[in-house]
Design a protein around this motif. Structure first.
Motif, PDB file in Angstrom:
ATOM      1  N   ALA A 115     -24.646 -36.228  21.067  1.00  9.48           N
ATOM      2  CA  ALA A 115     -25.712 -35.858  21.999  1.00  9.48           C
ATOM      3  C   ALA A 115     -25.219 -35.896  23.443  1.00  9.48           C
ATOM      4  CB  ALA A 115     -26.904 -36.792  21.820  1.00  9.48           C
ATOM      5  N   THR A 116     -24.437 -36.912  23.770  1.00  9.72           N
ATOM      6  CA  THR A 116     -23.905 -37.022  25.130  1.00  9.72           C
ATOM      7  C   THR A 116     -22.957 -35.880  25.448  1.00  9.72           C
ATOM      8  OG1 THR A 116     -24.106 -39.425  25.087  1.00  9.72           O
ATOM      9  CG2 THR A 116     -22.560 -38.490  26.682  1.00  9.72           C
ATOM     10  N   ARG A 117     -22.146 -35.518  24.475  1.00 14.07           N
ATOM     11  CA  ARG A 117     -21.177 -34.435  24.699  1.00 14.07           C
ATOM     12  C   ARG A 117     -21.878 -33.110  24.967  1.00 14.07           C
ATOM     13  NH1 ARG A 117     -15.973 -33.264  20.772  1.00 14.07           N
ATOM     14  NH2 ARG A 117     -14.870 -31.840  22.204  1.00 14.07           N
ATOM     15  N   ILE A 118     -22.930 -32.830  24.211  1.00 16.50           N
ATOM     16  CA  ILE A 118     -23.658 -31.573  24.416  1.00 16.50           C
ATOM     17  C   ILE A 118     -24.405 -31.609  25.743  1.00 16.50           C
ATOM     18  CG2 ILE A 118     -25.475 -30.079  23.502  1.00 16.50           C
ATOM     19  CD1 ILE A 118     -24.677 -31.027  20.695  1.00 16.50           C
ATOM     20  N   ALA A 119     -25.017 -32.747  26.076  1.00 14.72           N
ATOM     21  CA  ALA A 119     -25.774 -32.860  27.324  1.00 14.72           C
ATOM     22  C   ALA A 119     -24.872 -32.683  28.538  1.00 14.72           C
ATOM     23  CB  ALA A 119     -26.486 -34.205  27.381  1.00 14.72           C
ATOM     24  N   ALA A 120     -23.610 -33.094  28.425  1.00 17.10           N
ATOM     25  CA  ALA A 120     -22.692 -33.013  29.560  1.00 17.10           C
ATOM     26  C   ALA A 120     -22.053 -31.642  29.705  1.00 17.10           C
ATOM     27  CB  ALA A 120     -21.598 -34.073  29.409  1.00 17.10           C
ATOM     28  N   ALA A 121     -22.240 -30.754  28.730  1.00 19.87           N
ATOM     29  CA  ALA A 121     -21.614 -29.433  28.786  1.00 19.87           C
ATOM     30  C   ALA A 121     -22.272 -28.576  29.860  1.00 19.87           C
ATOM     31  CB  ALA A 121     -21.716 -28.753  27.425  1.00 19.87           C
ATOM     32  N   PRO A 122     -21.496 -27.766  30.577  1.00 16.61           N
ATOM     33  CA  PRO A 122     -22.076 -26.920  31.619  1.00 16.61           C
ATOM     34  C   PRO A 122     -22.929 -25.806  31.039  1.00 16.61           C
ATOM     35  CG  PRO A 122     -19.768 -26.391  31.281  1.00 16.61           C
ATOM     36  CD  PRO A 122     -20.041 -27.601  30.455  1.00 16.61           C
ATOM     37  N   GLY A 123     -23.803 -25.233  31.886  1.00 16.34           N
ATOM     38  CA  GLY A 123     -24.645 -24.123  31.465  1.00 16.34           C
ATOM     39  C   GLY A 123     -25.979 -24.582  30.940  1.00 16.34           C
ATOM     40  N   THR A 124     -26.850 -23.602  30.713  1.00 10.41           N
ATOM     41  CA  THR A 124     -28.196 -23.909  30.225  1.00 10.41           C
ATOM     42  C   THR A 124     -28.575 -23.114  28.991  1.00 10.41           C
ATOM     43  OG1 THR A 124     -29.124 -22.250  31.739  1.00 10.41           O
ATOM     44  CG2 THR A 124     -29.007 -24.533  32.538  1.00 10.41           C
ATOM     45  N   GLY A 125     -27.851 -22.051  28.680  1.00 11.28           N
ATOM     46  CA  GLY A 125     -28.194 -21.212  27.539  1.00 11.28           C
ATOM     47  C   GLY A 125     -27.483 -21.629  26.272  1.00 11.28           C
ATOM     48  N   PRO A 126     -27.716 -20.886  25.177  1.00  8.07           N
ATOM     49  CA  PRO A 126     -27.020 -21.187  23.921  1.00  8.07           C
ATOM     50  C   PRO A 126     -25.513 -21.181  24.115  1.00  8.07           C
ATOM     51  CG  PRO A 126     -28.818 -19.656  23.524  1.00  8.07           C
ATOM     52  CD  PRO A 126     -28.689 -19.783  25.011  1.00  8.07           C
ATOM     53  N   ALA A 127     -24.827 -22.146  23.545  1.00  5.76           N
ATOM     54  CA  ALA A 127     -23.376 -22.251  23.705  1.00  5.76           C
ATOM     55  C   ALA A 127     -22.777 -23.072  22.578  1.00  5.76           C
ATOM     56  CB  ALA A 127     -23.028 -22.894  25.051  1.00  5.76           C
ATOM     57  N   LEU A 128     -21.569 -22.695  22.200  1.00  2.00           N
ATOM     58  CA  LEU A 128     -20.760 -23.525  21.308  1.00  2.00           C
ATOM     59  C   LEU A 128     -20.088 -24.587  22.167  1.00  2.00           C
ATOM     60  CD1 LEU A 128     -19.192 -24.258  18.704  1.00  2.00           C
ATOM     61  CD2 LEU A 128     -17.568 -22.447  19.297  1.00  2.00           C
ATOM     62  N   ILE A 129     -20.372 -25.835  21.903  1.00  2.00           N
ATOM     63  CA  ILE A 129     -19.847 -26.923  22.725  1.00  2.00           C
ATOM     64  C   ILE A 129     -18.530 -27.450  22.186  1.00  2.00           C
ATOM     65  CG2 ILE A 129     -20.372 -29.171  23.728  1.00  2.00           C
ATOM     66  CD1 ILE A 129     -22.220 -26.811  24.590  1.00  2.00           C
ATOM     67  N   ALA A 130     -18.427 -27.610  20.874  1.00  2.00           N
ATOM     68  CA  ALA A 130     -17.196 -28.148  20.290  1.00  2.00           C
ATOM     69  C   ALA A 130     -17.115 -27.749  18.829  1.00  2.00           C
ATOM     70  CB  ALA A 130     -17.161 -29.667  20.422  1.00  2.00           C
ATOM     71  N   ARG A 131     -15.892 -27.504  18.380  1.00  2.00           N
ATOM     72  CA  ARG A 131     -15.656 -27.205  16.973  1.00  2.00           C
ATOM     73  C   ARG A 131     -15.698 -28.487  16.149  1.00  2.00           C
ATOM     74  NH1 ARG A 131     -16.767 -22.187  15.521  1.00  2.00           N
ATOM     75  NH2 ARG A 131     -15.639 -20.616  16.736  1.00  2.00           N
ATOM     76  N   GLY A 132     -16.109 -28.337  14.890  1.00  2.00           N
ATOM     77  CA  GLY A 132     -16.124 -29.470  13.979  1.00  2.00           C
ATOM     78  C   GLY A 132     -14.726 -29.820  13.502  1.00  2.00           C
ATOM     79  N   PRO A 133     -14.576 -30.941  12.816  1.00  5.74           N
ATOM     80  CA  PRO A 133     -13.254 -31.363  12.339  1.00  5.74           C
ATOM     81  C   PRO A 133     -12.722 -30.434  11.258  1.00  5.74           C
ATOM     82  CG  PRO A 133     -14.970 -32.758  11.415  1.00  5.74           C
ATOM     83  CD  PRO A 133     -15.638 -31.886  12.427  1.00  5.74           C
ATOM     84  N   ASP A 134     -11.397 -30.262  11.240  1.00  3.30           N
ATOM     85  CA  ASP A 134     -10.797 -29.445  10.187  1.00  3.30           C
ATOM     86  C   ASP A 134     -10.673 -30.268   8.907  1.00  3.30           C
ATOM     87  OD1 ASP A 134      -8.636 -31.129  10.602  1.00  3.30           O
ATOM     88  OD2 ASP A 134      -7.460 -29.648  11.679  1.00  3.30           O
ATOM     89  N   ALA A 135     -10.206 -29.601   7.847  1.00  2.00           N
ATOM     90  CA  ALA A 135     -10.175 -30.255   6.531  1.00  2.00           C
ATOM     91  C   ALA A 135      -9.275 -31.479   6.518  1.00  2.00           C
ATOM     92  CB  ALA A 135      -9.724 -29.253   5.469  1.00  2.00           C
ATOM     93  N   ALA A 136      -8.115 -31.393   7.175  1.00  2.00           N
ATOM     94  CA  ALA A 136      -7.200 -32.534   7.172  1.00  2.00           C
ATOM     95  C   ALA A 136      -7.843 -33.745   7.841  1.00  2.00           C
ATOM     96  CB  ALA A 136      -5.899 -32.159   7.878  1.00  2.00           C
ATOM     97  N   THR A 137      -8.558 -33.504   8.928  1.00  2.00           N
ATOM     98  CA  THR A 137      -9.218 -34.599   9.627  1.00  2.00           C
ATOM     99  C   THR A 137     -10.340 -35.181   8.774  1.00  2.00           C
ATOM    100  OG1 THR A 137      -8.705 -33.566  11.753  1.00  2.00           O
ATOM    101  CG2 THR A 137     -10.436 -35.243  11.737  1.00  2.00           C
ATOM    102  N   ARG A 138     -11.120 -34.322   8.126  1.00  2.73           N
ATOM    103  CA  ARG A 138     -12.209 -34.810   7.267  1.00  2.73           C
ATOM    104  C   ARG A 138     -11.662 -35.656   6.122  1.00  2.73           C
ATOM    105  NH1 ARG A 138     -13.775 -29.357   7.418  1.00  2.73           N
ATOM    106  NH2 ARG A 138     -13.353 -29.154   5.184  1.00  2.73           N
ATOM    107  N   LEU A 139     -10.590 -35.179   5.489  1.00  4.13           N
ATOM    108  CA  LEU A 139     -10.022 -35.933   4.371  1.00  4.13           C
ATOM    109  C   LEU A 139      -9.418 -37.250   4.844  1.00  4.13           C
ATOM    110  CD1 LEU A 139      -8.332 -33.126   2.236  1.00  4.13           C
ATOM    111  CD2 LEU A 139     -10.360 -34.467   1.655  1.00  4.13           C
ATOM    112  N   ALA A 140      -8.787 -37.245   6.021  1.00  6.84           N
ATOM    113  CA  ALA A 140      -8.206 -38.477   6.539  1.00  6.84           C
ATOM    114  C   ALA A 140      -9.288 -39.512   6.823  1.00  6.84           C
ATOM    115  CB  ALA A 140      -7.407 -38.179   7.804  1.00  6.84           C
TER     116      ALA A 140
END
Length: 379
Positions: A115-140
C-alpha cells in the motif's frame, strides 16, 4: 536436497523445482515480453459496479479491465456498493491471470508495504506500479533453504547466488519438458495418460495399452495405481486449473473407490488441488485453483508458432556457445518469424546471446516445428 533450476534463453525463462530424488515437481515457463501479471501492483479506477457479480470492474493501465470481487475489499459479506464507488482510485494487486477473454482478478487487501509503495508512486491515474515476483523468486520464498542454480546473470545478481556458466537443465530434464508440451504421458510398465484440456475443464484418460487384454486383475490395478500417482504429478507440472476429470482404465466403480485415498494422498503435496470425490459416472473429480495460466495456454495447444520460434532461439544460443565467432541464421515458417518479431525483446536477447545479428529467412515450405539453425554467409 530440493533444488530450484532457473534457465534463461532468448524471450523465455524456464524454472523448475526438483525434489531430493531428482524428480521434476513444478515447472514455470515465463515470457518476460508478455508477463502474466500475477503479483503486479496497480493503481486502478473503478469503472463500473457489478452487484449481480458481487464485484466491480476496474480500469487499469494500458486499457486492461480487471475484476475486483467484493470479498477482496471491505468487510466480509458487505455489498460492493458500500465498499467502493465508480470513479474511485484504488490500490490493487493482481491475484489471478487473465483467462478466456476475461481480465485479471484483483484484490485491494494489500500488505502495508504494498500500500505504501503504490501511495508513493507519482501520478494520479491508472498505472502499473511494480511487477510481481518471477517464478524463481516465488519458489525461493516457498522453499526456504532450497539450493538455487541459474544460468541467468540478472537472476544470479538479484538472488545473490553464483552464476552457472553451463545450462542448468540437463538432457533428461529437457526431454521431460518436451513431453509436457504434448498430450501423452507414458506410464511405467505400459499404458499412458492422455491429457485433453478444453475451455471448460481438463479430461485425463488412462489408456491401458497392452494391459487392456490381460486377465490378471492385479495387473490392471497396478496400472491404475501408477496412473493415479502420475496424474497428480502431471496436474501440478502442467499447472492445470479448474475442473479436472480423471477416468481410470477398466475398473468397476467399486474398485475405483479404493483408489480415492491414494489419489488424495498424491494430490496432498499440491496446495492448489483438491479431490472432490468420485462422480456418478465413475470419474474422479478434482478442482484446482487457477493463479498463473496453465502450461498449455502458455505454449499453445498444439504448440504455437511462438513456442516453436523460442525453441529455435534456444538451439541457436547453444550453437553459438559451442561454436563462437560465427554468424547465424534462422530459417523458419513466416508465422514463426512473425511471432518472434511480435514478442518484445526476444530477437534482441537472441542477438545478445549470439554476439552477432541473427539473420531471419522465411521459408513457407517448412512446418512451424521444422525451424533450422544454419551458419549465415559472410558478406
Amino acid at each position: 536436497m530440493t533444488t530450484i533450476l532457473a534457465s534463461a534463453s532468448p524471450g523465455e525463462r524456464r524454472t523448475v523445482l526438483v525434489d531430493d530424488d531428482g524428480n521434476l515437481v513444478e515447472l514455470h515457463i515465463e515470457r518476460p515480453g508478455r508477463p502474466d501479471g500475477v503479483g503486479d501492483l496497480h493503481r486502478a479506477r473503478v469503472s463500473a459496479l457489478a452487484p449481480a457479480m458481487a464485484g466491480a470492474f476496474l480500469a487499469m493501465a494500458g486499457g486492461e479491465t480487471g475484476f475486483l470481487p467484493e470479498s477482496a475489499v471491505g468487510p466480509a459479506r458487505q455489498p460492493i456498493g458500500r465498499s467502493v464507488s465508480e470513479g474511485q482510485m484504488l490500490a490493487v494487486r493482481i491475484t489471478r491471470a487473465a483467462q478466456g477473454g476475461k481480465g485479471p482478478r484483483l484484490t485491494a487487501r494489500l500488505t502495508p508495504e504494498e500500500a505504501t509503495r503504490i501511495a508513493a508512486a507519482p501520478g494520479t491515474g491508472p498505472a502499473l506500479i511494480a511487477r510481481g515476483p518471477d517464478a524463481a523468486t516465488r519458489l525461493a520464498r516457498a522453499h526456504l533453504g532450497a539450493a538455487i542454480r541459474t544460468d541467468s546473470p540478472s537472476l544470479a545478481a538479484r538472488l545473490r547466488i553464483p552464476l552457472s556458466h553451463r545450462p542448468v537443465l540437463d538432457d533428461a530434464l529437457e526431454a521431460e519438458l518436451d513431453l509436457l508440451a504434448g498430450p501423452e504421458v507414458p506410464l511405467p510398465g505400459g499404458g499412458r495418460l492422455l491429457v485433453h484440456p478444453t475451455p471448460a475443464l481438463t479430461a485425463i484418460d488412462v489408456d491401458a495399452g497392452s494391459a487392456a487384454g490381460t486377465r490378471d486383475p492385479q495387473a490392471q490395478l497396478r496400472l491404475n495405481q501408477a496412473a493415479v500417482a502420475e496424474a497428480a504429478r502431471q496436474i501440478r507440472l502442467r499447472n492445470l486449473a479448474g475442473p479436472i476429470l480423471l477416468d481410470l482404465a477398466g475398473l468397476t466403480v467399486k474398485r475405483r473407490e479404493a483408489l480415492a485415498e491414494p489419489l488424495r494422498a498424491a494430490l496432498a503435496t499440491d496446495p492448489l488441488a483438491q479431490l472432490r470425490g468420485l462422480g456418478p459416472l465413475g470419474l474422479f473429480e478434482i478442482l484446482r485453483q487457477r493463479i498463473q495460466p496453465p502450461l498449455h495456454e502458455v505454449l499453445g495447444w498444439p504448440p504455437s508458432p511462438l513456442t516453436h520460434g523460442l525453441a529455435a532461439l534456444r538451439r541457436a544460443a547453444r550453437e553459438a556457445a559451442a561454436r563462437p565467432g560465427r554468424r547465424w541464421a534462422l530459417r523458419a515458417h513466416p508465422a514463426v518469424l512473425g511471432a518472434l518479431r511480435d514478442l518484445p525483446g526476444a530477437l534482441a536477447e537472441a542477438e545478445a546471446a549470439l554476439g552477432t545479428p541473427l539473420h531471419l529467412h522465411p521459408d513457407p515450405a517448412l512446418a512451424p516445428a521444422q525451424s533450422e539453425i544454419e551458419e549465415a554467409a559472410h558478406g
